[in-house]
Design an enzyme around this catalytic site. Structure first.
Site, mmCIF file in Angstrom:
data_model
loop_
_atom_site.group_PDB
_atom_site.id
_atom_site.type_symbol
_atom_site.label_atom_id
_atom_site.label_comp_id
_atom_site.label_asym_id
_atom_site.label_seq_id
_atom_site.Cartn_x
_atom_site.Cartn_y
_atom_site.Cartn_z
ATOM 1 C CE LYS A 10 -17.038 -2.439 -8.727
ATOM 2 N NZ LYS A 10 -15.813 -3.237 -8.911
HETATM 3 N N1 GLU Z 1 -14.330 -5.284 -6.115
HETATM 4 C C1 GLU Z 1 -13.341 -6.205 -6.578
HETATM 5 C C2 GLU Z 1 -13.029 -5.941 -8.039
HETATM 6 O O1 GLU Z 1 -13.245 -4.860 -8.542
HETATM 7 C C3 GLU Z 1 -13.718 -7.650 -6.286
HETATM 8 C C4 GLU Z 1 -14.977 -8.136 -6.922
HETATM 9 C C5 GLU Z 1 -15.399 -9.515 -6.466
HETATM 10 O O2 GLU Z 1 -14.657 -10.163 -5.750
HETATM 11 O O3 GLU Z 1 -16.494 -9.907 -6.845
HETATM 12 O O4 GLU Z 1 -12.488 -6.777 -8.701
#
Ligand code: GLU
Length: 422
Positions: A111
């Site tokens: 993240k």
């Molecule tokens: N931000 C989204 C999540 O929390 C998508 C993450 C992604 O597609 O890598 O799942």
């Protein structure tokens, strides 16, 4: 005693670590596994000097955390928000590890975040912040290393800037370095609506599991961004009466069911759900969480259902469109009251599933039809729902414990097979 991270300053990370410890106990795994998985593998904090449009320079702070790399490259979004902290990003990265393992996409979890509110900056300033952040984290990311995606406050244009910045540095175009890109730049059909498709899929399954017919049931959706908006649309299309929605400006309600297409047109025209003609405003927008509905979809930010309001949640089913919207204390209160909570790592996994499809398509330079994407997404969501509900029933635990247990078990098994180096 343990030599874990210093005690977390964020309640979100505390909750994530407790969920991990519970899963480790449930699975009978050792303390070494818990300690290994409690720590991010890699993390970087970067300064982002940003030239404002007036010529002054401001320095923003950004993070990228790779929680786990055992099953593949790190995967997870980047958020731009004034509330970003390193501990929050650590928790969100850990949840990405579990999410990817639960839906069996070959990634670890990551993240990123930059602490600023993009709505207070011009588009040109957001572009410069994005490009500088990308170049600062460039040594960590890449199609086989760590693949960012959109999250709170970021969108497909931000992903296009990230892809461009990374590619310029690499000297060639790398479509696979981020997902959630615009269609014209190697994005996938169905990616924009994927999270909401998945949320709707499990919401309908969850209602059915409680003997509630979707048609005519009542739902409230908190958040009208990337997740909430399309969830409201798909629930409405499935015959659910969406009686209330909110965004950061306010909430609107219509007990007979909102006219969702008209509401979407209103939001496109004004930028907010507030003032939608065919509805009443809610005095306090968080009252949406305690309306008499069958289904509640918190699709905004963390920690909105907490110890002080959980006993007033009247929904029989809560489906977590957001990451971490229910605190651990609230989880226990809802469980005691017989409310079914479909956890984030299952409910909102549709986004990362189609991110995976986008990455596969980019790597093969071969794009699928929307129908193929939708069908493969539905198959994975059904499978994850079935596996989670089976484990929950077998061990008489919550869906969150079952989902986290399945995910932690998959990561621990991959770790065991790889062995501990050296
Ligand atoms: N931000 C989204 C999540 O929390 C998508 C993450 C992604 O597609 O890598 O799942």
């Amino acid at each position: 005693m343990t030599t874990d991270l210093t005690p977390p300053s964020s309640p979100v990370l505390t909750d994530a670590l407790e969920q991990l410890a519970e899963a480790v106990d449930l699975l009978g795994l050792g303390e070494g596994v818990r300690r290994t998985l409690a720590q991010p593998r890699r993390e970087v904090t970067v300064s982002i000097p940003l030239r404002r449009d007036d010529g002054s320079v401001e320095v923003l702070t950004g993070h990228r955390v790779q929680h786990n790399l055992t099953r593949g490259p790190a995967k997870g979004g980047v958020r731009f928000s004034a509330d970003v902290t390193l501990d929050e990003v650590r928790a969100l990265a850990m949840w990405m590890t579990w999410k990817c393992a639960l839906v069996d996409v070959p990634y670890g979890g990551g993240k990123g975040g930059v602490r600023f509110d993009p709505t207070q900056y011009s588009r040109a300033e957001v572009e410069r912040a994005t490009r500088r952040y990308t170049s600062e984290i460039a040594p960590l990311i890449g199609p086989d290393r760590d693949i960012p995606a959109p999250d709170l406050g970021t969108d497909e244009q931000v992903m296009a800037w990230m892809m461009d910045t990374y590619s310029t540095g690499a000297g060639h175009t790398e479509l696979g370095v981020v997902t959630g890109k615009p269609l014209a730049l190697g994005g996938s059909l169905g990616r924009q609506t994927a999270t909401s498709r998945g949320v709707t899929h499990v919401a309908l399954a969850a209602l059915a599991s409680r003997g509630i017919a979707a048609r005519g049931s009542r739902a409230a959706v908190q958040g009208f961004g990337k997740v909430g908006r399309y969830t409201a649309r798909f629930l409405d299309e499935a015959g659910v009466r969406v009686i209330a929605v909110s965004d950061q400006h306010g909430a609107v309600v219509d007990g007979a069911g909102l006219d969702v297409p008209a509401l979407e047109a209103h939001v496109d025209a004004t930028g907010s759900v507030v003032g939608f003609a065919c509805s009443e405003p809610l005095q306090a927008k968080d009252d949406l969480l305690t309306l008499p509905v069958d289904l509640l979809v918190p699709a905004a930010v963390e920690g909105v259902i907490h110890a002080d309001n959980a006993d007033r949640v009247l929904a029989r089913v809560v489906v977590e469109g957001a990451n971490g919207p229910t605190t651990r204390q609230a989880d226990a209160i809802l469980a005691d009251r017989g409310v079914l909570v479909v956890p984030d790592i299952l409910a909102n996994a549709g986004g990362v599933v189609v991110s995976y499809f986008e990455w596969v398509q980019a790597n093969q330079a071969f794009w699928w039809s929307e129908a193929e994407v939708e069908e493969r997404l539905a198959t994975r969501m059904s499978l994850a729902w079935d596996r989670t509900t089976e484990v929950a029933a077998k061990h008489d635990v919550s869906l969150r414990s079952a989902a986290t247990g399945l995910a932690v078990g998959a990561v621990a098994e991959a770790h065991r097979l790889r062995g501990l180096y050296p």
